[in-house]
Every structure is written in C-alpha cells, then in structure tokens.
Design an enzyme around this catalytic site. Structure first.
Site, PDB file in Angstrom:
ATOM      1  N   GLY A 243      14.670   8.973  20.817  1.00 50.79           N
ATOM      2  CA  GLY A 243      15.842   9.280  21.650  1.00 50.79           C
ATOM      3  C   GLY A 243      16.167  10.762  21.655  1.00 50.79           C
TER       4      GLY A 243
ATOM      5  N   LEU B 129      19.076  14.466  17.870  1.00 51.56           N
ATOM      6  CA  LEU B 129      20.475  14.566  17.458  1.00 51.56           C
ATOM      7  C   LEU B 129      20.740  15.864  16.708  1.00 51.56           C
ATOM      8  CD1 LEU B 129      21.119  10.846  16.418  1.00 51.56           C
ATOM      9  CD2 LEU B 129      21.822  11.987  18.533  1.00 51.56           C
ATOM     10  N   ARG B 130      19.691  16.412  16.100  1.00 56.88           N
ATOM     11  CA  ARG B 130      19.872  17.689  15.393  1.00 56.88           C
ATOM     12  C   ARG B 130      20.148  18.814  16.403  1.00 56.88           C
ATOM     13  NH1 ARG B 130      19.154  18.127  10.370  1.00 56.88           N
ATOM     14  NH2 ARG B 130      17.783  16.313  10.288  1.00 56.88           N
TER      15      ARG B 130
ATOM     16  N   HIS C  21      17.790  12.064  34.185  1.00 57.06           N
ATOM     17  CA  HIS C  21      17.743  11.283  35.434  1.00 57.06           C
ATOM     18  C   HIS C  21      16.577  11.725  36.306  1.00 57.06           C
ATOM     19  CE1 HIS C  21      22.302  10.265  34.942  1.00 57.06           C
ATOM     20  NE2 HIS C  21      21.523   9.714  34.022  1.00 57.06           N
TER      21      HIS C  21
ATOM     22  N   ASP D 218      22.301   5.295  28.177  1.00 53.62           N
ATOM     23  CA  ASP D 218      22.132   6.230  29.297  1.00 53.62           C
ATOM     24  C   ASP D 218      20.656   6.316  29.678  1.00 53.62           C
ATOM     25  OD1 ASP D 218      21.128   7.911  27.300  1.00 53.62           O
ATOM     26  OD2 ASP D 218      22.974   9.074  27.133  1.00 53.62           O
TER      27      ASP D 218
HETATM   28  C1  LHQ Z   1      15.305  12.424  14.310  1.00 53.29           C
HETATM   29  C2  LHQ Z   1      15.750  11.502  15.264  1.00 53.29           C
HETATM   30  C3  LHQ Z   1      16.549  11.969  16.328  1.00 53.29           C
HETATM   31  C4  LHQ Z   1      16.395  14.095  15.409  1.00 53.29           C
HETATM   32  C5  LHQ Z   1      14.560  10.437  13.838  1.00 53.29           C
HETATM   33  N1  LHQ Z   1      16.855  13.272  16.350  1.00 53.29           N
HETATM   34  N2  LHQ Z   1      15.645  13.717  14.375  1.00 53.29           N
HETATM   35  C6  LHQ Z   1      22.682  10.981  23.463  1.00 53.29           C
HETATM   36  C7  LHQ Z   1      23.597  12.070  23.405  1.00 53.29           C
HETATM   37  C8  LHQ Z   1      23.674  13.032  24.420  1.00 53.29           C
HETATM   38  C9  LHQ Z   1      23.012  13.114  25.517  1.00 53.29           C
HETATM   39  C10 LHQ Z   1      21.873  12.380  25.907  1.00 53.29           C
HETATM   40  O1  LHQ Z   1      21.779  11.057  25.588  1.00 53.29           O
HETATM   41  C11 LHQ Z   1      21.808  10.611  24.376  1.00 53.29           C
HETATM   42  C12 LHQ Z   1      20.928   9.492  24.296  1.00 53.29           C
HETATM   43  C13 LHQ Z   1      20.339   9.003  23.001  1.00 53.29           C
HETATM   44  O2  LHQ Z   1      19.148   8.932  22.923  1.00 53.29           O
HETATM   45  S1  LHQ Z   1      21.408   8.487  21.811  1.00 53.29           S
HETATM   46  C14 LHQ Z   1      20.374   7.847  20.579  1.00 53.29           C
HETATM   47  C15 LHQ Z   1      19.733   8.912  19.746  1.00 53.29           C
HETATM   48  N3  LHQ Z   1      18.847   8.330  18.764  1.00 53.29           N
HETATM   49  C16 LHQ Z   1      19.293   7.690  17.683  1.00 53.29           C
HETATM   50  O3  LHQ Z   1      20.443   7.501  17.438  1.00 53.29           O
HETATM   51  C17 LHQ Z   1      18.212   7.237  16.721  1.00 53.29           C
HETATM   52  C18 LHQ Z   1      18.268   8.068  15.456  1.00 53.29           C
HETATM   53  N4  LHQ Z   1      17.161   7.711  14.574  1.00 53.29           N
HETATM   54  C19 LHQ Z   1      17.153   6.575  13.841  1.00 53.29           C
HETATM   55  O4  LHQ Z   1      18.058   5.781  13.837  1.00 53.29           O
HETATM   56  C20 LHQ Z   1      15.931   6.344  13.012  1.00 53.29           C
HETATM   57  O5  LHQ Z   1      15.279   7.578  12.793  1.00 53.29           O
HETATM   58  C21 LHQ Z   1      14.938   5.371  13.688  1.00 53.29           C
HETATM   59  C22 LHQ Z   1      15.536   3.951  13.674  1.00 53.29           C
HETATM   60  C23 LHQ Z   1      14.617   5.797  15.127  1.00 53.29           C
HETATM   61  C24 LHQ Z   1      13.607   5.354  12.907  1.00 53.29           C
HETATM   62  O6  LHQ Z   1      13.866   5.102  11.534  1.00 53.29           O
HETATM   63  P1  LHQ Z   1      12.714   5.345  10.460  1.00 53.29           P
HETATM   64  O7  LHQ Z   1      11.456   4.709  10.928  1.00 53.29           O
HETATM   65  O8  LHQ Z   1      13.285   4.928   9.139  1.00 53.29           O
HETATM   66  O9  LHQ Z   1      12.432   6.946  10.468  1.00 53.29           O
HETATM   67  P2  LHQ Z   1      13.376   8.093   9.882  1.00 53.29           P
HETATM   68  O10 LHQ Z   1      14.806   7.820  10.131  1.00 53.29           O
HETATM   69  O11 LHQ Z   1      12.965   8.392   8.474  1.00 53.29           O
HETATM   70  O12 LHQ Z   1      12.948   9.335  10.838  1.00 53.29           O
HETATM   71  C25 LHQ Z   1      11.807  10.167  10.559  1.00 53.29           C
HETATM   72  C26 LHQ Z   1      12.228  11.609  10.801  1.00 53.29           C
HETATM   73  O13 LHQ Z   1      12.587  11.760  12.172  1.00 53.29           O
HETATM   74  C27 LHQ Z   1      13.474  11.977  10.010  1.00 53.29           C
HETATM   75  O14 LHQ Z   1      13.344  13.339   9.659  1.00 53.29           O
HETATM   76  P3  LHQ Z   1      13.121  13.772   8.093  1.00 53.29           P
HETATM   77  O15 LHQ Z   1      13.141  15.268   8.118  1.00 53.29           O
HETATM   78  O16 LHQ Z   1      14.210  13.133   7.307  1.00 53.29           O
HETATM   79  O17 LHQ Z   1      11.765  13.189   7.764  1.00 53.29           O
HETATM   80  C28 LHQ Z   1      14.592  11.840  10.986  1.00 53.29           C
HETATM   81  O18 LHQ Z   1      15.704  12.651  10.715  1.00 53.29           O
HETATM   82  C29 LHQ Z   1      13.915  12.293  12.277  1.00 53.29           C
HETATM   83  N5  LHQ Z   1      14.570  11.723  13.440  1.00 53.29           N
HETATM   84  N6  LHQ Z   1      15.277  10.279  14.943  1.00 53.29           N
HETATM   85  N7  LHQ Z   1      16.982  11.169  17.291  1.00 53.29           N
END
Ligand code: LHQ
Length: 265
Positions: A66, A69-70, A92, A147
């Site tokens: 997605g 977020l950072r 879009h 979105d």
């Molecule tokens: C990430 C992310 C990420 C940065 C994993 N960003 N680093 C929103 C707002 C404004 C305008 C536009 O529209 C949007 C739309 C959206 O897309 S809102 C939704 C945004 N995405 C999320 O909320 C998902 C966030 N991520 C998670 O919940 C988990 O990472 C998932 C479930 C995707 C995967 O979990 P795991 O397989 O356990 O992996 P992980 O969490 O350990 O992630 C691996 C790395 O990737 C980690 O970095 P690190 O340095 O700790 O190894 C995460 O921080 C990074 N990462 N998603 N979206």
C-alpha cells in the site's frame, strides 16, 4: 518503452510486458517515485502496439503493502500541505489507465497485497495468485476508507455484504479464500505460479487484442448501464469487431479447419 526506472523493473517477452514494482525491502510500499513511475509505465504500455498483454507484479515476497506510510508521515512532518484527494488523483491515473487500456492486464500476486496495492490488483482485468497470497483492505486499520477505486471494485467483485466485511474488519483474505469468494480468478501453488502466469499472459498476448479491448469496454460499462443500453453498446462494439483482420482470419481458419493466428489487428 522506457526501462530505466528507479522502482520498477520492466521486461518484455514477445507481446507480454511485465511491470514489477521493486521496493522489496518495504514490501513494495508505494512512494511518490514508484507512483509516478507506475503511472508512466502503464500509460506507455497502453499506447504501445507491440504490447498485447500487461502483467503487474511485485518483487520479492509481496505484491505490495500500500501507500508508503513512512514517506506519508515524513511528508506531514515536513509540513506538506494539500488535500489527500489531490494525492489520490495520481493513483486514479494508474487505475483508470489499467481499466481503459484496450488490452488485458493481469495482476500476478504473491504474498501480501494491502491497502491501495490491493486495490490496484483489483483494478486489473484478472488476478492470478499464489497460495501464499494475503489480501488486506488495510484502510480501516488506520482509520481510512478504501481508496484507489476499492469502494467501486469490491462490491462488484464480491457483493455488497462481503465488501462491507472486508472493508470494515480489514482482516486478511488468503489466496484460496480469495478464489472462493471471487476476489481473484485463480489461486495456484507457489511452485506453479510463474509458469501459470507466463502461459496465461502469452496466451492473451497471442489473442484477438482488438476484441479484448472491446470486451473490456462492454463488461466494464455494463455495471453502469441498463440492459437496453448494454445491448446497444454490444451492437456498436460488434460493428467494430467484425471489421477486424483477426475476426476475418479466424473465421477463414475455422472453415479451413486450421488454428487461427491473431495479430492484434
Ligand atoms: C512498510 C509498509 C508501508 C512503509 C510494510 N509503508 N513501510 C493512504 C493514505 C494516504 C493516501 C493514499 O492512500 C492511502 C492508501 C493506503 O494504502 S492505506 C494502507 C497502507 N498500508 C498499510 O497500512 C499496511 C502496513 N503494513 C502492514 O500492515 C504489514 O507490513 C503487512 C501486513 C503489509 C505485512 O506484514 P509482514 O509480512 O509482517 O511484514 P512487515 O510488517 O515486517 O514489513 C516488512 C517491512 O516493510 C517492514 O520494514 P522493517 O524495516 O521493519 O523491516 C515494514 O515497516 C515495511 N512496510 N508496509 N505501507
């Protein structure tokens, strides 16, 4: 077709163009650069007649996590102003180009597809996924609404009740479950994933591309049309399809009892 992107890999094999989102260290989270490059790449693919099928996928263990977020948070901390709806217009552009380009677009999903990455996969014409796929409409987890077209695609693919559940609970949907509820076309074992994608993409790239473009228009318009309007459009599109070289050659091939060869014209 430009290939020197920072966060995309581009590969052409015959008529198949594969676009790989490439930030595997953050599960292909979409930052400004990736988003701008993705828009450019899909637009170029739409225009390029040598491309007859597009495959969209992610590098490493995920399709995409997605919005980054950072970078969103850093942007806010740095005083970025402007409404999020303005930022969404860039997404879009991507989903609109995918839906309207007159050729098939396949999402090849391995691992997680969360938030707007999930909805970009839903924008594609078909989704083939590995059995480790995880779809998460993650928005409600961070207090947002789906979105990138999610509010449009979800109820059309899985029905209103299921769409509501996926959007509100934001729970993971596994690959096999996604296939069962119609969110994806096919879920295959990881070991077979690449071969299944390559075979289907090559098959589509060798198909009647003009007809495929018209089929997209017919099917995608039907959701907004009444029956009579859809029948009228069907006639208009068939008037175009029947004049194509691919149609005329395929009928000749049938009558001569030989396989057709489509050239996309
Ligand atoms: C990430 C992310 C990420 C940065 C994993 N960003 N680093 C929103 C707002 C404004 C305008 C536009 O529209 C949007 C739309 C959206 O897309 S809102 C939704 C945004 N995405 C999320 O909320 C998902 C966030 N991520 C998670 O919940 C988990 O990472 C998932 C479930 C995707 C995967 O979990 P795991 O397989 O356990 O992996 P992980 O969490 O350990 O992630 C691996 C790395 O990737 C980690 O970095 P690190 O340095 O700790 O190894 C995460 O921080 C990074 N990462 N998603 N979206």
């Amino acid at each position: 077709m430009r290939t020197d992107f920072q966060h995309l890999l581009i590969q052409q094999d015959g008529g198949v163009l594969t676009i790989t989102m490439n930030r595997p260290e953050v599960l292909n989270a979409i930052n400004e650069t990736l988003l701008a490059e993705l828009a450019q790449a899909v637009e170029a693919a739409a225009q390029d007649e040598a491309v007859r099928c597009v495959v969209l996928t992610g590098a490493g263990r995920a399709f995409g996590s997605g919005q980054d977020l950072r970078s969103l948070d850093e942007g806010r901390a740095g005083g970025a102003t402007g409404k999020v709806s303005e930022h969404l217009q860039k997404y879009h552009r991507v989903v609109l180009t995918i839906r309207t380009m007159p050729k098939p677009v396949l999402a090849a999903v391995r691992g997680v597809a969360a938030g707007i990455s999930c909805n970009i996969a839903l924008a594609c014409d078909m989704r083939i996924v590995a059995d480790d796929a995880r779809f998460i409409e993650a928005f409600a987890r961070i207090g947002l609404v789906p979105d990138g077209g999610g509010g449009y695609f979800l109820p059309r693919l899985v029905g209103v009740g299921k769409a509501m559940e996926l959007a509100m609970l934001a729970d993971e949907v596994s690959g096999p479950e996604a296939e069962r509820i119609g969110l994806v076309n096919k879920c295959v074992p990881q070991a077979e994933f690449e071969v299944v994608i390559a075979e289907l993409a090559q098959r589509l790239a060798k198909g009647p591309t003009r007809a495929y473009g018209l089929i997209k228009k017919l099917i995608y318009t039907s959701a907004e049309s009444d029956f009579e309007t859809s029948l009228r459009l069907e006639g208009e599109l068939q008037d175009i399809a029947i004049e194509t070289e691919d149609h005329q050659n395929a009928v000749a091939a049938f009558l001569q009892k030989r396989p057709p060869e489509y050239r996309g014209r």
